[in-house]
Design an enzyme around this catalytic site. Structure first.
Site, PDB file in Angstrom:
ATOM      1  N   CYS A   8     -56.669  -8.779  53.249  1.00 16.46           N
ATOM      2  CA  CYS A   8     -57.485  -9.991  53.132  1.00 16.46           C
ATOM      3  C   CYS A   8     -58.540  -9.912  54.229  1.00 16.46           C
ATOM      4  CB  CYS A   8     -56.605 -11.229  53.327  1.00 16.46           C
ATOM      5  SG  CYS A   8     -57.546 -12.757  53.447  1.00 16.46           S
TER       6      CYS A   8
ATOM      7  N   CYS B  91     -64.399  -9.113  49.478  1.00 16.46           N
ATOM      8  CA  CYS B  91     -63.256 -10.012  49.296  1.00 16.46           C
ATOM      9  C   CYS B  91     -62.141  -9.280  48.544  1.00 16.46           C
ATOM     10  CB  CYS B  91     -63.732 -11.217  48.496  1.00 16.46           C
ATOM     11  SG  CYS B  91     -62.444 -12.393  48.096  1.00 16.46           S
TER      12      CYS B  91
ATOM     13  N   ASP C 243     -68.554 -12.419  49.962  1.00 18.94           N
ATOM     14  CA  ASP C 243     -67.164 -12.851  50.121  1.00 18.94           C
ATOM     15  C   ASP C 243     -67.106 -14.328  49.772  1.00 18.94           C
ATOM     16  OD1 ASP C 243     -64.427 -12.782  50.959  1.00 18.94           O
ATOM     17  OD2 ASP C 243     -64.998 -13.682  52.852  1.00 18.94           O
ATOM     18  N   SER C 244     -65.901 -14.850  49.722  1.00 14.30           N
ATOM     19  CA  SER C 244     -65.734 -16.280  49.466  1.00 14.30           C
ATOM     20  C   SER C 244     -66.181 -17.124  50.659  1.00 14.30           C
ATOM     21  CB  SER C 244     -64.266 -16.563  49.166  1.00 14.30           C
ATOM     22  OG  SER C 244     -63.470 -16.026  50.197  1.00 14.30           O
TER      23      SER C 244
ATOM     24  N   GLU D 239     -60.200 -19.596  59.434  1.00 19.12           N
ATOM     25  CA  GLU D 239     -61.375 -20.456  59.198  1.00 19.12           C
ATOM     26  C   GLU D 239     -61.535 -21.466  60.345  1.00 19.12           C
ATOM     27  OE1 GLU D 239     -63.640 -20.753  56.490  1.00 19.12           O
ATOM     28  OE2 GLU D 239     -62.878 -18.926  55.584  1.00 19.12           O
TER      29      GLU D 239
ATOM     30  N   HIS E  85     -59.814 -11.965  56.119  1.00 22.72           N
ATOM     31  CA  HIS E  85     -59.618 -12.764  57.339  1.00 22.72           C
ATOM     32  C   HIS E  85     -58.617 -12.143  58.305  1.00 22.72           C
ATOM     33  CE1 HIS E  85     -61.633 -15.633  54.823  1.00 22.72           C
ATOM     34  NE2 HIS E  85     -61.548 -16.603  55.713  1.00 22.72           N
TER      35      HIS E  85
HETATM   36  N1  DGL Z   1     -61.871 -13.424  51.112  1.00 21.21           N
HETATM   37  C1  DGL Z   1     -60.522 -13.663  50.632  1.00 21.21           C
HETATM   38  C2  DGL Z   1     -59.806 -12.326  50.483  1.00 21.21           C
HETATM   39  O1  DGL Z   1     -60.121 -11.349  51.117  1.00 21.21           O
HETATM   40  C3  DGL Z   1     -59.754 -14.567  51.558  1.00 21.21           C
HETATM   41  C4  DGL Z   1     -60.217 -15.993  51.570  1.00 21.21           C
HETATM   42  C5  DGL Z   1     -60.091 -16.711  50.245  1.00 21.21           C
HETATM   43  O2  DGL Z   1     -58.962 -17.005  49.809  1.00 21.21           O
HETATM   44  O3  DGL Z   1     -61.110 -16.958  49.642  1.00 21.21           O
HETATM   45  O4  DGL Z   1     -58.892 -12.247  49.706  1.00 21.21           O
END
Ligand code: DGL
Length: 284
Positions: free
Chosen positions: A196, A75, A12-13, A154, A198
């Site tokens: 998403c 992600c 993931d990011s 975050e 998060h």
């Molecule tokens: N992991 C990203 C998503 O699920 C969310 C966080 C980001 O913008 O990197 O879209």
């Protein structure tokens, strides 16, 4: 062909993909996982598709070099724009989070439109619209970008008045106007997808605000749980399920600040986080 005993690679990011790891460890407790959070470059959700694809290839190649047997793109933003490229470039099965979420949403919403909360990148890619169309010719998608929720998650700021107001503001897009002050508003959607990584952290808040806005419960779909079911199916189909009967191991790597990642990660993971190690991705 990779060995069934090899770990799964998940990336993931940043932190959010740990909600997918949590669902995977609930559903497939014997599978070992190598997780990579590219927190040096988070957020991905505000970047161009070209940049997201480049970042995603870097993460995927790093996990491939660590001998994983399959890749779970945790992600939504990457799953929206980069899955085809990853499948073409890597000699690994690659699973994303959009199709599983869209499938579950289609059955939860019936014929009603589907509300999707996601990043700017996910919503503007139209990936959920295409994924839903592949399951149903009737369901429409109403997307709402909710970038502030990424920042709040975050920070670990998932309860209280500030996140409540932010959640309410975003969810308002799924309701008609307030006809009579204080009375419920007409809902435009039959369910809301947490599109998403998060957003599962705000699930309780989202459910309460949906109830408060519309005067009735509206189903909330968490693509993490659905993704774990899909991963189980792809491992079974390919004979790649682990033979181990021990609890799977979890290794966590990040691209920046392992200590601060460690301090919030257990909230996403739902269990103590192992030592987080930092690595450098090759330029890409
Ligand atoms: N992991 C990203 C998503 O699920 C969310 C966080 C980001 O913008 O990197 O879209």
């Amino acid at each position: 062909m990779r060995s069934p005993a090899a770990p799964l690679g998940v990336f993931d990011s940043g932190l959010g993909g740990l909600t997918v790891v949590r669902a995977l460890r609930d559903r497939l407790p014997h599978e070992s996982i190598v997780y990579l959070g590219d927190n040096a470059r988070v957020p991905y959700g505000t970047r161009s598709p070209e940049t997201v694809i480049r970042y995603a290839l870097g993460c995927a190649r790093e996990l491939e070099s660590r001998g994983v047997k399959g890749l779970v793109v945790a992600c939504n933003t990457v799953s929206s724009v980069a899955l085809e490229v990853l499948r073409a470039e890597l000699d690994l099965p690659v699973s994303g989070v959009i199709l599983p979420g869209a499938r579950a949403a289609t059955s939860a919403a019936g014929d009603a439109p589907i509300g999707v909360l996601g990043t700017l990148g996910t919503i503007s890619s139209g990936a959920y619209t295409r994924a839903v169309a592949s399951f149903s010719s009737r369901s429409e998608v109403l997307g709402q970008a909710a970038p502030l929720l990424v920042a709040l998650a975050e920070e670990g700021w998932t309860e209280g008045e500030v996140p409540r107001l932010v959640v309410r503001r975003y969810l308002s897009a799924f309701f008609g106007p307030e006809e009579i002050p204080g009375l419920p508003r007409a809902s435009k959607v039959g369910c809301v997808v947490l599109g998403c990584t998060h957003f599962p952290l705000f699930r309780g808040l989202i459910e309460r605000e949906l109830y408060d806005l519309g005067g009735r419960g509206i189903p909330v779909v968490d693509s993490a749980v659905q993704t774990a079911l899909d991963v189980e199916a792809f491992l079974d189909e390919r004979g790649l399920g682990t033979p181990s009967r021990e609890r799977g191991t979890l290794e966590v790597f990040v691209t920046d600040m392992p200590k601060s990642f460690e301090s919030v990660a257990s909230r996403f993971l739902g269990e103590a986080v192992p030592t987080v190690e930092q690595l450098d991705l090759r330029a890409g």
